[in-house]
Motif scaffolding. Structure first.
Motif: not given
Length: 301
Positions: A212-227, A234-247
């Motif tokens: 629901a959130y992603l349907s309202r918010h397109p993932m536009v690039p802020r920099t060349a590093n933006t997902i 989804r890969r990034e969110l899986d990593t965050i769930r495992r490590t309990n830290v987001s960077i």
């Protein structure tokens, strides 16, 4: 005024008013290293950090909705105000309707008309801005965490949390080191896919809420590093769930790296984070993580 820019970057009025005179948008693009101002703050283009919440249903009173859109467009303009013809063009309504609504807003103190027949925000919005800050801040519960995080790391700290289906900056504290990231304005929303706190809070949601959130918010690039793809996010969110830290490694702003960890639990769960110049973050990443976790562990005690 660029109608394309205005339509894309409609900000929260109160959030812009609360930014203060030293919070003007930077003129450099998001692909460049953020300038170091006299205050030693690293800034991003702040008009891009505000977002009008998507409408969930057709407004009951169309004239009220249009008046609000006029206020948002005027608040978004970085220049000397907005002409009625530009408002009409962006909103796709007759100029006479704009004049009627703007006249009402001027009479209510929400807008002012300049000598050049352009509209700027009125003094009456100050009360709204002050109330917004007072009601959103909740310093008794959140301010202590950002204050402590900023004090022990020297970096700018913030807490993000969910409000009505949006990820919102709830509390901030400025860093004390000579060069530090500018504070995130209270009420800042949008670009969760490019923010450490945003990605962390998205990782905490179930599949339906994430979609629901992603349907309202397109993932536009802020920099060349933006997902910018759902698969990569989804890969990034899986990593965050495992490590309990987001960077966020310069995904939102070149020159800045951010870190966030969970704060609290259940529906009130938030994200405690810091923003730092990338070179300093790389030297202190492990220490910063340990310090944030110490703060959160004391909060849970």
């Amino acid at each position: 005024m660029s109608t394309a820019v205005a339509a894309r970057n409609l900000p929260d009025i109160a959030a812009i008013l609360l930014g203060g005179s030293d919070r003007l948008p930077s003129e450099v693009s998001s692909e460049q290293v953020m300038p170091i101002r006299a205050t030693g703050e690293l800034h991003s283009n702040e008009l891009d950090t505000y977002a009008v919440l998507p409408r969930t249903e057709k407004p009951r009173v169309q004239s009220v909705a249009r008046a609000i859109e006029i206020l948002q467009l005027v608040a978004a303009d970085p220049g000397q105000g907005v002409a009625a013809k530009d408002l009409a063009n962006v909103l796709g309504i007759p100029r006479q309707v704009v004049y009627h609504l703007a006249h009402t807003l001027v009479a209510a103190g929400m807008l002012r008309k300049t000598a050049g027949s352009r509209y700027v925000l009125g003094l009456g919005l100050a009360t709204i801005a002050q109330g917004f800050k007072r009601q959103l801040a909740c310093f008794d519960s959140l301010g202590q965490y950002v204050t402590e995080a900023a004090a022990i790391t020297g970096e700018t700290a913030y807490v993000g949390a969910w409000i009505d289906g949006e990820i919102v900056a709830r509390a901030t504290a400025r860093g004390s080191l000579p060069v530090h990231a500018a504070e995130v304005s209270l009420g800042t929303t949008g670009h969760a896919h490019a923010r450490a706190s945003g990605k962390l809070l998205l990782a905490m949601r179930n599949e339906d809420e994430l979609e629901a959130y992603l349907s309202r918010h397109p993932m536009v690039p802020r920099t060349a590093n933006t997902i910018t793809t759902t698969k990569a996010l989804r890969r990034e969110l899986d990593t965050i769930r495992r490590t309990n830290v987001s960077i966020d490694r310069e995904e939102y702003t070149i020159g800045l790296t951010c870190m966030a960890i969970p704060l609290g639990s259940g529906p009130t769960q938030g994200a405690l984070g810091i923003s730092a110049p990338t070179s300093r973050f790389k030297e202190n990443e492990a220490r910063y993580l340990a310090l944030l976790r110490e703060i959160v562990s004391r909060a849970r005690a």
